[in-house]
Design a protein around this motif. Structure first.
Motif, PDB file in Angstrom:
ATOM      1  N   ARG A   1       0.775  -1.131  -0.030  1.00 55.95           N
ATOM      2  CA  ARG A   1       0.109   0.079  -0.056  1.00 55.95           C
ATOM      3  C   ARG A   1       1.131   1.291   0.001  1.00 55.95           C
ATOM      4  N   ILE A   2       0.928   1.962  -1.061  1.00 55.05           N
ATOM      5  CA  ILE A   2       1.903   2.890  -1.360  1.00 55.05           C
ATOM      6  C   ILE A   2       0.875   4.292  -1.606  1.00 55.05           C
TER       7      ILE A   2
ATOM      8  N   LEU B   1      -1.187   1.408  -5.497  1.00 47.78           N
ATOM      9  CA  LEU B   1      -0.720   2.608  -5.278  1.00 47.78           C
ATOM     10  C   LEU B   1      -1.554   3.868  -5.711  1.00 47.78           C
TER      11      LEU B   1
ATOM     12  N   ALA C   1       2.783   2.923 -11.354  1.00 44.37           N
ATOM     13  CA  ALA C   1       1.393   2.551 -11.141  1.00 44.37           C
ATOM     14  C   ALA C   1       0.604   1.551 -11.861  1.00 44.37           C
TER      15      ALA C   1
ATOM     16  N   ALA D   1       1.341   8.502  -3.080  1.00 41.08           N
ATOM     17  CA  ALA D   1       2.202   9.440  -3.591  1.00 41.08           C
ATOM     18  C   ALA D   1       1.516  10.686  -3.543  1.00 41.08           C
TER      19      ALA D   1
ATOM     20  N   THR E   1      -1.967   7.752  -6.538  1.00 43.63           N
ATOM     21  CA  THR E   1      -1.138   8.956  -6.566  1.00 43.63           C
ATOM     22  C   THR E   1      -2.118  10.239  -6.318  1.00 43.63           C
TER      23      THR E   1
ATOM     24  N   ARG F   1       1.414  -1.711  -9.681  1.00 43.93           N
ATOM     25  CA  ARG F   1       0.895  -1.768  -8.602  1.00 43.93           C
ATOM     26  C   ARG F   1      -0.829  -1.642  -8.618  1.00 43.93           C
TER      27      ARG F   1
END
Ligand code: BV8
Ligand code: ZN
Length: 350
Positions: free
Chosen positions: A27-28, A107, A100, A30, A109, A103
């Motif tokens: 889990r990211i 992810l 992106a 940005a 963004t 993921r």
């Protein structure tokens, strides 16, 4: 020396620890800012970029400025649209788009940028949230009208907003740019083609905004390039005056003025976008990594997402040419990669 000339030195142990963490992260979040597009030639809000002619960009990006002088605000935004259309996504935009794609929902963004470069880099739209709108969206400024236009790449939107070249400046009539000039016409017909055909007009418009040349230098520069866009970000270059009637008007209501589809200071961020971000954040108890790229993270509520991610356990990785870190500074286990995002990010996300 500018970071663009000296490739950034990423300490190997930091690169390894970051890439190990990235590979383990599911889990990211940005947060992207103006610094991401700096290498594409678009000025940031800070420093020299923060000025447009003699105006502080932050002052022009307000509803008050628009109601006080809609023509000036439209010239500011039309110039930025023109610059953004001629700019190209850089390696950092592409590296983020590739991550992106790999993921998916892992992810999210959040971009503060309105320049359209992440979408043009092929960043998957479903996980890209444009917190502050886009230069290429339009909306009606009438309170009661809900007219919205998305992805309008016509440049200029109306002939009166055509950036004058020395040629058009010559046959200016009562301050309006002559819409019959070849340049104004082929701009109009050139609606939305990604790569504008080679126009006879030299489109190498100065990327630096409000260059401090004197009136004489500005005139000499214009004379030297007979068919050259005037750098209207330069306060010494006269800005054509545009009557209200020539500004973009709404086709749906009793002709309210159209405005740029961006979020101005003092305005709410789009509620649907904020709700979708909250849904992503609530979908899991943790966030593994918070990427903060090319932003001073000082504008709220966007900057607030860094704290939300931290509270859910995220380690923070900052990519910035300076030691410009989010409020609260860096914690143990965070990273600061100093350098141009266009050079650093492709390395990090390899
Ligand atoms: C809201 C669209 C209220 C328009 C933008 C006092 C305290 C706290 C908050 C406030 C306050 N006073 C006012 C506020 C609220 C205000 C705010 O946060 N102000 C800040 C300045 C303190 N926020 C708002 O007004 C927001 N709305 O709060 O509504 C409300 C609440 C309830 C009900 C009704 C209303 C709306 C904010 C959105 C404004 N619109 N953009 C346009 O673009 O024209 S913000 C705009 O400025 C950009 O989108 C961007 O977000 C921001 C600039 O920030 P950055 O992207 O970080 O760019 P910057 O130039 O600052 O920094 C560049 C960074 O990149 C630097 O760190 C630099 O070192 C680095 N860099 C440079 N080159 C490179 C690089 N990094 C890597 N590589 C490089 N090559
Ligand atoms: Zn309307």
């Amino acid at each position: 020396a500018s970071s663009a000339t000296h490739p950034p030195i990423i300490p190997p142990e930091d690169l390894t620890s970051f890439q190990t963490h990235l590979s383990r992260s599911t889990r990211i979040l940005a947060l992207l800012g103006a610094g991401l597009s700096a290498s594409s030639g678009l000025p940031t809000f800070r420093g020299a970029g923060g000025l447009w002619r003699t105006h502080d960009a932050m002052q022009l990006a307000t509803p008050e400025a628009f109601s006080r002088d809609p023509a000036l605000v439209w010239q500011f935004y039309s110039y930025r649209r023109h610059m953004a259309l001629r700019a190209k996504p850089n390696a950092a935009h592409f590296a983020l788009a590739e991550l992106a794609k790999r993921r998916g929902e892992g992810l999210l963004t959040l971009s503060q940028n309105v320049d359209g470069l992440s979408p043009r880099a092929g960043h998957p739209p479903e996980t890209l949230k444009l917190l502050h709108g886009s230069l290429f969206d339009l909306k009606c400024s009438s309170f009661f009208c809900s007219h919205v236009e998305r992805d309008n790449y016509t440049d200029p939107i109306v002939p009166a907003l055509a950036i004058p070249t020395t040629k058009t400046a010559e046959n200016e009539n009562n301050g309006e740019i002559d819409p019959t000039t070849k340049q104004a016409l082929n701009q109009l017909t050139n609606n939305g083609k990604e790569e504008n055909e080679e126009e006879e007009v030299d489109t190498s418009i100065a990327a630096s905004s409000s260059s401090s040349t004197s009136p004489r230098d500005a005139q000499a520069e214009a004379d030297a390039n007979p068919n050259h866009y005037l750098d209207i970000s330069n306060p010494h270059v006269t800005l054509p005056t545009i009557p209200l009637s020539s500004l973009p008007h709404c086709p749906s209501c009793t002709h309210g003025l159209l405005r740029p589809g961006v979020v101005w200071f003092g305005e709410m961020l789009p509620a649907d976008i904020m709700a979708s971000i909250d849904a992503w954040i609530e979908a899991s108890p943790t966030i593994d990594l918070m990427l903060v790229v090319g932003t001073s993270a000082k504008v709220y509520p966007a900057a607030g997402f860094v704290d939300v991610a931290r509270a859910k356990g995220a380690r923070v990785a900052v990519v910035n040419v300076e030691r410009d870190v989010p409020a609260g500074g860096l914690a143990e286990g965070d990273w600061l990669f100093e350098g141009d995002a266009a050079l650093v990010l492709p390395e990090l996300l390899r």
